[in-house]
Design a protein around this motif. Structure first.
Motif, PDB file in Angstrom:
ATOM      1  N   ASN A  56      29.695  34.359  31.788  1.00 38.25           N
ATOM      2  CA  ASN A  56      31.134  34.314  31.545  1.00 38.25           C
ATOM      3  C   ASN A  56      31.810  35.658  31.805  1.00 38.25           C
ATOM      4  O   ASN A  56      33.015  35.707  32.090  1.00 38.25           O
ATOM      5  CB  ASN A  56      31.412  33.880  30.099  1.00 38.25           C
ATOM      6  CG  ASN A  56      30.985  32.452  29.823  1.00 38.25           C
ATOM      7  OD1 ASN A  56      30.733  31.679  30.758  1.00 38.25           O
ATOM      8  ND2 ASN A  56      30.901  32.084  28.560  1.00 38.25           N
TER       9      ASN A  56
ATOM     10  N   GLN B  65      38.611  31.077  32.839  1.00 41.16           N
ATOM     11  CA  GLN B  65      38.032  30.752  31.532  1.00 41.16           C
ATOM     12  C   GLN B  65      38.295  29.301  31.132  1.00 41.16           C
ATOM     13  O   GLN B  65      37.454  28.667  30.490  1.00 41.16           O
ATOM     14  CB  GLN B  65      38.610  31.689  30.472  1.00 41.16           C
ATOM     15  CG  GLN B  65      38.155  33.130  30.580  1.00 41.16           C
ATOM     16  CD  GLN B  65      38.622  33.963  29.408  1.00 41.16           C
ATOM     17  OE1 GLN B  65      38.512  33.546  28.264  1.00 41.16           O
ATOM     18  NE2 GLN B  65      39.168  35.143  29.695  1.00 41.16           N
TER      19      GLN B  65
ATOM     20  N   THR C 221      35.259  37.945  34.930  1.00 39.26           N
ATOM     21  CA  THR C 221      36.171  38.918  34.330  1.00 39.26           C
ATOM     22  C   THR C 221      35.912  40.313  34.878  1.00 39.26           C
ATOM     23  O   THR C 221      36.855  41.081  35.157  1.00 39.26           O
ATOM     24  CB  THR C 221      36.004  38.917  32.808  1.00 39.26           C
ATOM     25  OG1 THR C 221      36.279  37.601  32.309  1.00 39.26           O
ATOM     26  CG2 THR C 221      36.952  39.901  32.152  1.00 39.26           C
TER      27      THR C 221
END
Length: 409
Positions: free
Chosen positions: A167, A134, A171
Motif C-alpha cells: 500500500n 487508496q 504513495t
C-alpha cells in the motif's frame, strides 16, 4: 528572462582545484628608493616645527576604536566593517543556521503567490491521485485476530507488513514525483529571491523544464542506492537464519544505515548543483561531495533540524485533521476500540485537505534550506557572494557582469 543570479561556473571553483577569481588589493609599491633620498640627519622625534611664515596644520583628530560588543566590532560609523549586502532574502556572506531557515521562510513570504501556486497545485494533484489509488486500487488491510495463537499472530504480523509495503508503494511513487516538480520549480524561485528579483510560475517552469529528466534520474538514483546498500547489509543475516542470522542482520543493517546516512548528506547538494549549474547526474553528485567535504557534520545538523521542524509542523496540521476525519467517518469510538477502521470518502477527503495544507508549508522550507545550504557552501569556498553582488548591481563590487538566461552561467 535576463535575471540570472550570476552563479559562477563550477569549472573555476576552488573545490575543483583552482583558485577563485577574487579581486585582491594591489601590492604596496617599493619604498626603498624613496627612503634613500631622505637626509641622514633628522630632527628628534616630536620637535619638528614648521618653517617661519607657514601655518602649522592642525593635528588630525584621533580615531576612536570601534566598541566591542561581545568580542566582535560592529560595522557602520564605529570603524568596523560595513554590514554585508542583502539584496534579497539572505545577506551575501557565510550564513548561520537561523539565517538559512529565515531565508527559506522569507522566500515563502516574499514570493507567496508563486510558491503557493507551485506547492498547492502539486499537493492537490498528488492527494487526488493518492485518494483514488487508496480507494479503488489498493487491497483492504488484513484482519487481525486479537485471540490468535503466537504462531498465528506472527503470520498475521507478516501479512500486515506485506500489506503495508504494497500500500505504501504507490504513495511513495506519487510523493517522489511531487517532490521532483516542487524541487525543480522552487529551486528557480529561491535562486532569484537571493538577489531580490521577482519570478513568476511561468518563468520558473520555463527554466526548470529542460532539467527535469536529469533531476528525475537523480531523484530515482538516490533511493535506489540507499535500498541497495540496506539490502546488502541485511541479506546475509536473512539467508543465514536463526538467532545468529537475526543478530547479524541487525548489526550489518545498522552499519548499512550509517553508510546510507553518510552518503545522503554527502549528496544532499546534488539537486541544486544539477539545476543551477546545469550539470549531469554524476557530475552533480561529485560537485555535492566536494562542497560538503569538511562540513559534513554541520550540514547533517542543519538537515536533521529542518526535517524535525517540518515533521513537527506537518504533525501540528495533520493530527487535528486526522481526528476530525475519524470523527466524521468511523467515529472516535472506533479509534479507541482498537479495531481496524474502514476508511470512507469523508476520511480520505479530510485527511487529504490536511496533507495539502501541510505540504504547502513544508515543501518550500525543505527546498529553501537545500538551495540556501548550496549557496552558503559556495560563498564559504568560492566567494560566490562577490559574483552575486555584481549580478545584483550593488555598488562597490565592480561593474555588473552580463548575464544570460542560464542560471549556471
Amino acid at each position: 528572462m535576463n535575471e540570472s543570479p550570476g552563479w559562477a561556473s563550477p569549472g573555476s571553483a576552488p573545490s575543483d582545484g583552482q583558485k577563485p577569481g577574487v579581486p585582491r588589493p594591489a601590492e604596496p609599491t617599493d619604498q626603498s628608493d624613496a627612503a634613500s633620498k631622505w637626509s641622514k640627519e633628522q630632527p628628534p622625534a616630536g620637535q619638528w616645527s614648521a618653517p617661519s611664515g607657514q601655518n602649522t596644520p592642525p593635528d588630525p583628530p584621533q580615531q576612536q576604536p570601534a566598541p566591542n560588543w561581545g568580542g566582535r566590532p560592529r560595522g557602520g560609523g564605529w570603524g568596523g566593517p560595513p554590514p554585508a549586502a542583502k539584496p534579497g532574502v539572505i545577506p551575501l556572506r557565510p550564513l548561520g543556521v537561523g539565517e538559512i531557515l529565515d531565508g527559506a521562510v522569507s522566500t515563502l513570504r516574499a514570493h507567496w503567490r508563486t510558491v503557493l501556486g507551485i506547492t498547492v497545485t502539486v499537493a492537490v494533484i498528488t492527494q487526488i491521485c493518492d485518494i483514488l489509488i487508496q480507494r479503488y486500487l489498493l487491497p483492504a488491510p488484513p484482519e487481525v485476530d486479537q485471540n490468535a495463537t503466537p504462531a498465528e499472530a506472527l503470520s498475521q504480523s507478516v501479512d500486515v507488513m506485506q500489506s503495508t509495503l504494497i500500500n505504501s508503494a504507490p504513495t511513495f511513487a506519487i510523493t517522489l514525483i511531487s517532490t521532483l516538480f516542487t524541487t525543480a520549480l522552487l529551486t528557480m524561485v529561491i535562486s532569484r529571491s537571493v538577489l531580490g528579483r521577482p519570478v513568476t510560475l511561468a518563468d520558473a517552469w520555463r527554466e526548470a523544464k529542460p532539467r527535469l529528466p536529469q533531476l528525475l534520474g537523480l531523484t530515482l538514483l538516490l533511493p535506489l542506492m540507499a535500498f541497495a546498500i540496506m539490502t546488502v547489509g541485511i541479506l546475509p543475516g536473512l539467508l543465514l537464519g536463526g538467532g545468529v542470522g537475526t543478530a547479524l542482520s541487525l548489526l550489518l543493517g545498522l552499519a548499512a544505515f550509517v553508510v546510507v546516512v553518510w552518503l545522503m548528506i554527502r549528496f544532499s547538494l546534488a539537486s541544486p548543483a544539477l539545476m543551477l549549474e546545469r550539470q549531469s547526474i554524476m557530475k552533480s553528485l561529485s560537485r555535492s561531495a566536494k562542497l560538503v567535504s569538511g562540513a559534513w557534520w554541520r550540514i547533517f545538523g542543519i538537515v536533521l533540524l529542518t526535517a524535525l521542524l517540518t515533521f513537527i509542523v506537518a504533525m501540528i496540521i495533520a493530527v487535528p485533521f486526522g481526528l476530525i476525519a475519524y470523527a466524521a467517518d468511523d467515529g472516535l469510538d472506533g479509534l479507541l476500540s482498537g479495531r481496524t477502521p474502514e476508511f470512507g470518502w469523508p476520511f480520505l477527503i479530510i485527511t487529504g485537505i490536511g496533507a495539502v495544507i501541510a505540504s504547502s508549508i513544508t515543501y518550500p522550507i525543505s527546498a529553501g534550506v537545500s538551495v540556501l545550504l548550496y549557496v552558503d557552501q559556495r560563498i564559504r569556498r568560492e566567494a560566490l557572494d562577490l559574483e552575486l553582488a555584481r549580478a545584483a548591481g550593488i555598488p562597490g563590487y565592480g561593474p555588473e557582469q552580463p548575464t544570460d538566461n542560464t542560471p549556471g552561467s
